[in-house]
Design an enzyme around this catalytic site. Structure first.
Site, PDB file in Angstrom:
ATOM      1  NE  ARG A 141     -15.110  -1.213  10.547  1.00 41.61           N
ATOM      2  CZ  ARG A 141     -16.257  -1.246   9.934  1.00 41.61           C
ATOM      3  NH1 ARG A 141     -15.965  -0.268   9.470  1.00 41.61           N
ATOM      4  NH2 ARG A 141     -16.363  -1.873   9.111  1.00 41.61           N
ATOM      5  CD  GLU A 178     -18.725   2.172  15.948  1.00 41.19           C
ATOM      6  OE1 GLU A 178     -18.258   2.795  15.609  1.00 41.19           O
ATOM      7  OE2 GLU A 178     -19.723   1.199  15.334  1.00 41.19           O
ATOM      8  CG  HIS A 197     -19.516   3.120  11.578  1.00 42.76           C
ATOM      9  ND1 HIS A 197     -18.965   1.887  12.358  1.00 42.76           N
ATOM     10  CD2 HIS A 197     -19.607   3.419  10.517  1.00 42.76           C
ATOM     11  CE1 HIS A 197     -18.060   1.670  11.236  1.00 42.76           C
ATOM     12  NE2 HIS A 197     -18.705   1.965  10.088  1.00 42.76           N
TER      13      HIS A 197
HETATM   14  P1  NAD Z   1      -9.364  -1.626   1.467  1.00 46.08           P
HETATM   15  O1  NAD Z   1      -8.896  -2.174   1.431  1.00 46.08           O
HETATM   16  O2  NAD Z   1      -9.354  -0.345   0.016  1.00 46.08           O
HETATM   17  O3  NAD Z   1      -7.984  -0.070   1.564  1.00 46.08           O
HETATM   18  C1  NAD Z   1      -7.846  -0.415   2.641  1.00 46.08           C
HETATM   19  C2  NAD Z   1      -5.935   0.755   3.002  1.00 46.08           C
HETATM   20  O4  NAD Z   1      -5.171   0.153   3.999  1.00 46.08           O
HETATM   21  C3  NAD Z   1      -4.785  -0.853   1.993  1.00 46.08           C
HETATM   22  O5  NAD Z   1      -4.650  -0.386   0.476  1.00 46.08           O
HETATM   23  C4  NAD Z   1      -3.678  -1.607   2.715  1.00 46.08           C
HETATM   24  O6  NAD Z   1      -3.514  -2.083   2.489  1.00 46.08           O
HETATM   25  C5  NAD Z   1      -4.235  -0.235   4.239  1.00 46.08           C
HETATM   26  N1  NAD Z   1      -3.166  -1.385   5.165  1.00 46.08           N
HETATM   27  C6  NAD Z   1      -3.623  -2.370   5.535  1.00 46.08           C
HETATM   28  N2  NAD Z   1      -2.596  -2.562   6.722  1.00 46.08           N
HETATM   29  C7  NAD Z   1      -2.231  -0.678   7.060  1.00 46.08           C
HETATM   30  C8  NAD Z   1      -1.428  -0.903   7.843  1.00 46.08           C
HETATM   31  N3  NAD Z   1      -1.011  -1.437   8.802  1.00 46.08           N
HETATM   32  N4  NAD Z   1      -1.341   1.089   7.743  1.00 46.08           N
HETATM   33  C9  NAD Z   1      -1.889   0.923   6.645  1.00 46.08           C
HETATM   34  N5  NAD Z   1      -2.546   1.158   5.555  1.00 46.08           N
HETATM   35  C10 NAD Z   1      -3.095  -0.244   6.368  1.00 46.08           C
HETATM   36  O7  NAD Z   1     -10.652  -0.369   2.138  1.00 46.08           O
HETATM   37  P2  NAD Z   1     -11.228   0.566   2.290  1.00 46.08           P
HETATM   38  O8  NAD Z   1     -12.473   0.614   1.872  1.00 46.08           O
HETATM   39  O9  NAD Z   1     -10.341   2.197   1.657  1.00 46.08           O
HETATM   40  O10 NAD Z   1     -12.095   1.376   3.807  1.00 46.08           O
HETATM   41  C11 NAD Z   1     -10.721   1.048   4.917  1.00 46.08           C
HETATM   42  C12 NAD Z   1     -12.015   1.214   5.755  1.00 46.08           C
HETATM   43  O11 NAD Z   1     -12.393   2.424   6.225  1.00 46.08           O
HETATM   44  C13 NAD Z   1     -12.725   0.264   5.945  1.00 46.08           C
HETATM   45  O12 NAD Z   1     -11.625  -0.971   6.531  1.00 46.08           O
HETATM   46  C14 NAD Z   1     -13.408  -0.040   7.271  1.00 46.08           C
HETATM   47  O13 NAD Z   1     -13.056  -0.089   8.684  1.00 46.08           O
HETATM   48  C15 NAD Z   1     -13.633   1.449   7.281  1.00 46.08           C
HETATM   49  N6  NAD Z   1     -14.939   1.571   6.245  1.00 46.08           N
HETATM   50  C16 NAD Z   1     -15.337   2.899   6.646  1.00 46.08           C
HETATM   51  C17 NAD Z   1     -16.742   3.190   7.220  1.00 46.08           C
HETATM   52  C18 NAD Z   1     -17.922   4.516   7.462  1.00 46.08           C
HETATM   53  O14 NAD Z   1     -18.958   3.737   7.325  1.00 46.08           O
HETATM   54  N7  NAD Z   1     -17.237   5.194   8.418  1.00 46.08           N
HETATM   55  C19 NAD Z   1     -17.525   2.781   5.814  1.00 46.08           C
HETATM   56  C20 NAD Z   1     -16.291   1.482   5.092  1.00 46.08           C
HETATM   57  C21 NAD Z   1     -15.503   1.140   5.699  1.00 46.08           C
END
Ligand code: NAD
Length: 325
Positions: A230, A259, A291
């Site tokens: 994000r 964005e 994105h």
């Molecule tokens: P997920 O929930 O499986 O994993 C997120 C991880 O972040 C978890 O392990 C959590 O413990 C950790 N976390 C929480 N707070 C934290 C902190 N303060 N510091 C470090 N780590 C922390 O989510 P995911 O499916 O792996 O997705 C991650 C992110 O990717 C989503 O939140 C979303 O913002 C982003 N995303 C982007 C796209 C894209 O098209 N670019 C698509 C999907 C998701």
């Protein structure tokens, strides 16, 4: 169920239209984004379906509630764009927690490869028959150190790929996972020791601007930074200062703090007023994309299936496994 489907792109129709027929849902595709000006279009619908740049604030939740809209169906994993607290007890918010972690992970590594080896720049040079490679020198990733912030589904997929490159992997996550081929360290250590830093945590009050002036100072000179999570994880103005100082070897951004209204739109003939974004675009070692980390066939299909299964579960009183709480 009647669903008002905001921010429709042609590829959304491709995946959602046939499936909606199978489920018997009546979907009304709206090209406009969902915001304070367009929320009234949801009148008469049971649910709205929105994407990552459709913002739903507390005021809009009240309007939706008064229009008798029962659910917000997110076509995304992230839910920072909806005021979840305001929705509590009024509207059910359902998300797609996982569709293809590999899609985003492979894309993050693609950005890394591009900024490291200047593939995106080389494409333009060779098209001009400028075969000079000056300025394109990268570094071997083999035996370098990667810092992965957030070891959830996408972070773990990235780790699998980087392990294949022979990188040493440091990780930071408040909820470490046992058995991963990483060394969990403090954020400070990760910033100090990584040659490559890639962000895979959600946007929360703890992670907002996790990349800031103070942390950029800790980083190695020549570090590569990738953000596919994000935009607001990065303080963009601090990033610009870091870029000007020459701190970064390269920066790959698939997301940007502001964005909304720009990404996913054709603004090529507009005067873009966002001076931070336009400044970021001027750096030769910054690669920005719109994105699109999620954008694979597999992910689109999975998003459509999970979104409509969420709607089906709600309509039929089944357990709501993907409810955002
Ligand atoms: P997920 O929930 O499986 O994993 C997120 C991880 O972040 C978890 O392990 C959590 O413990 C950790 N976390 C929480 N707070 C934290 C902190 N303060 N510091 C470090 N780590 C922390 O989510 P995911 O499916 O792996 O997705 C991650 C992110 O990717 C989503 O939140 C979303 O913002 C982003 N995303 C982007 C796209 C894209 O098209 N670019 C698509 C999907 C998701």
């Amino acid at each position: 169920m009647k669903i008002a489907f905001y921010a429709t792109k042609p590829y959304d129709r491709t995946w959602f239209e046939p499936l909606a027929k199978e489920y018997g849902f009546d979907i009304h595709f709206i090209e406009l984004p969902c915001n304070e000006q367009t929320v009234f279009l949801a009148k008469g619908y049971d649910a709205i379906c929105i994407f990552v740049n459709d913002m739903v604030n507390a005021k809009m939740i009240d309007e939706l509630y008064n229009m008798n809209v029962k659910a917000i169906l997110l076509r995304s994993a992230g839910f920072n764009h909806v005021d979840i607290k305001a929705a509590e007890g009024k509207i059910t918010v359902l998300r797609v927690p996982s569709y293809s972690p590999e899609a985003v992970a492979e894309y993050a590594v693609g950005l890394l490869m591009s900024i490291n080896r200047c593939i995106h720049k080389a494409y333009y040079r060779t098209r001009d028959f400028n075969m000079n490679i000056n300025g394109f020198m990268g570094m071997d990733l083999h035996h370098k150190t990667a810092g992965v912030i957030g070891t959830g589904k996408i972070g773990q997929a990235v780790i699998r790929i980087l392990e294949g490159f022979g990188m040493d992997i440091l990780a930071y996550d408040p909820y470490p996972i046992e058995g991963l081929p990483v060394e969990y360290v403090s954020l400070e250590t990760l910033f100090k020791q990584s040659d490559v830093i890639t962000l895979h945590c959600p946007l929360t009050k703890d992670t907002k601007h996790i990349i800031n002036k103070k942390n950029i100072k800790l980083m190695k000179d020549g570090v590569y930074l990738v953000n596919t999570s994000r935009g607001a994880l990065i303080n963009s103005e601090d990033l610009i200062d870091g870029l000007v100082s020459g701190k970064f070897g390269g920066v790959g951004l698939d997301v940007y703090d502001e964005e909304e209204g720009i990404f996913y739109e054709d603004r090529s003939m507009d005067i873009v007023e966002d001076e931070v974004l336009t400044r970021l675009m001027t750096f030769p070692n910054v690669l920005i994309t719109s994105h699109m980390g999620f954008f694979t066939k597999e992910a689109m299909e999975a998003i459509a299936v999970a979104t409509l299964e969420n709607a089906y579960a709600l309509e039929n009183g089944l357990p709501l496994q993907n409810k955002v709480v």
